[in-house]
Scaffold this motif. Structure first.
Motif, PDB file in Angstrom:
ATOM      1  N   ARG A   1      -2.709  10.550 -12.897  1.00 43.86           N
ATOM      2  CA  ARG A   1      -1.743   9.510 -12.556  1.00 43.86           C
ATOM      3  C   ARG A   1      -1.562   9.375 -11.055  1.00 43.86           C
TER       4      ARG A   1
ATOM      5  N   ASP B   1      -4.390   7.376  -9.693  1.00 51.11           N
ATOM      6  CA  ASP B   1      -4.224   5.951 -10.021  1.00 51.11           C
ATOM      7  C   ASP B   1      -3.219   5.293  -9.088  1.00 51.11           C
ATOM      8  N   GLU B   2      -2.136   6.000  -8.813  1.00 49.14           N
ATOM      9  CA  GLU B   2      -1.102   5.464  -7.917  1.00 49.14           C
ATOM     10  C   GLU B   2      -1.662   5.298  -6.501  1.00 49.14           C
TER      11      GLU B   2
ATOM     12  N   VAL C   1      -4.818   4.824  -5.618  1.00 47.40           N
ATOM     13  CA  VAL C   1      -5.761   3.697  -5.607  1.00 47.40           C
ATOM     14  C   VAL C   1      -5.000   2.380  -5.596  1.00 47.40           C
ATOM     15  N   ARG C   2      -3.955   2.286  -6.441  1.00 47.03           N
ATOM     16  CA  ARG C   2      -3.163   1.059  -6.504  1.00 47.03           C
ATOM     17  C   ARG C   2      -2.512   0.777  -5.144  1.00 47.03           C
ATOM     18  N   GLY C   3      -2.001   1.822  -4.510  1.00 53.61           N
ATOM     19  CA  GLY C   3      -1.366   1.635  -3.202  1.00 53.61           C
ATOM     20  C   GLY C   3      -2.341   1.134  -2.151  1.00 53.61           C
ATOM     21  N   HIS C   4      -3.541   1.698  -2.132  1.00 51.93           N
ATOM     22  CA  HIS C   4      -4.554   1.253  -1.168  1.00 51.93           C
ATOM     23  C   HIS C   4      -4.982  -0.187  -1.456  1.00 51.93           C
ATOM     24  N   ARG C   5      -5.114  -0.533  -2.737  1.00 51.20           N
ATOM     25  CA  ARG C   5      -5.534  -1.886  -3.088  1.00 51.20           C
ATOM     26  C   ARG C   5      -4.467  -2.904  -2.662  1.00 51.20           C
ATOM     27  N   GLU C   6      -3.212  -2.590  -2.914  1.00 53.63           N
ATOM     28  CA  GLU C   6      -2.127  -3.493  -2.531  1.00 53.63           C
ATOM     29  C   GLU C   6      -2.035  -3.629  -1.014  1.00 53.63           C
TER      30      GLU C   6
ATOM     31  N   GLU D   1      -4.789  -5.981   0.164  1.00 57.02           N
ATOM     32  CA  GLU D   1      -4.397  -7.365  -0.118  1.00 57.02           C
ATOM     33  C   GLU D   1      -3.402  -7.861   0.922  1.00 57.02           C
TER      34      GLU D   1
END
Length: 286
Positions: free
Chosen positions: A192, A195-196, A198-203, A206
């Protein structure tokens, strides 16, 4: 006054590549090309036999004359000027950068005083220039892609802006690379937590791209999030690009370092021309 594209030449093959790139850039942007060949200071010639000094002077003039002829033949109508300033190459080139739109250098010269070596000269110029610096090691065409490294730092934001402008000017796509490594001494983030992360880097990626993408809707943007060492990721990406753009310093390292480790290593390992960009206070237009 419109700022010219300035290129340093020394008669070497790699400075010829820099000249070719700079002339094309000047013609594309509708700017003048200013060719600079740095001479040794006058005291360096003290005691030199008159005949030898004359030969050196003729050779230096020949380097500039040949470079001018090549640029004019490749781009008829291009405004080309030249100069033979004397002094320490880093100081001379940094002075030239004060009045340039872009400063272009070959990755390595012939050796000797006047050459633009990939070493202390390049590091000092790239790390302190008052304009973007493009270091040409390899000339590449046909990829129709610009690659830019980004990490959210002020330097990388300046690189993003430059990369979007270049992509719009050339009518090519832009690949924005954000490379990251797992936190901790052994990169133990899993499950988890991973996943968090990766999500933070992706956001974040963007968010960094959104304002510039709105300003340049004509530019097709590919977002590339990679779990990899930034230098390796960008070096690999440069193999499929016509220009690689980075900030002179990212989030890592000490604030006193003018040239970050990633930018420094890419001077050697980039497989295409490398543009190094620093954020600067607003300058006069042109």
């Amino acid at each position: 006054m419109t700022r010219p594209i300035v290129v340093g030449v020394d008669g070497s093959g790699r400075s010829l590549r820099a000249l070719i790139w700079a002339a094309h850039e000047a013609a594309s942007r509708g700017r003048a090309l200013h060719i600079v060949h740095v001479l040794a200071p006058a005291h360096e010639h003290a005691g030199t036999p008159e005949g030898h000094a004359w030969e050196v002077g003729q050779r230096d003039k020949g380097v500039v004359a040949e470079a001018t002829a090549i640029a004019e033949e490749a781009h008829p109508g291009l405004e080309v000027t030249s100069g033979l300033p004397s002094g320490a190459p880093p100081a001379v080139l940094l002075s030239e950068s004060q009045h340039a739109h872009t400063l272009v250098l070959g990755a390595k010269g012939m050796g000797g005083f006047g050459s633009l070596l990939l070493g202390s000269v390049a590091r000092q110029v790239v790390g302190h220039a008052a304009c973007p610096v493009v270091v040409v090691n390899h000339l590449t065409t046909g990829h129709h892609r610009i690659v830019v490294g980004t990490d959210g730092s002020p330097h990388s934001q300046a690189a993003l802006a430059y990369a979007f402008q270049q992509a719009a000017l050339r009518g090519v796509s832009l690949r924005a690379v954000h490379a990251w490594t797992r936190p901790g001494p052994h990169g133990l983030t899993t499950g988890r937590a991973l996943d968090e992360a990766v999500r933070g880097h992706r956001e974040a990626l963007e968010e960094w791209l959104a304002p510039l993408a709105q300003q340049h809707p004509e530019v097709q943007v590919e977002k590339s999030l990679l779990e990899e060492d930034p230098m390796l990721a960008l070096a690999r990406a440069s193999d499929r690009a016509d220009l690689l753009v980075v900030g002179s310093r990212g989030r890592g390292g000490f604030h006193g370092l003018a040239l970050g480790s990633v930018s420094h290593q890419l001077l050697q390992f980039s497989q295409c021309p490398l543009a190094v960009v620093r954020p600067h206070p607003a300058r006069r237009s042109g």
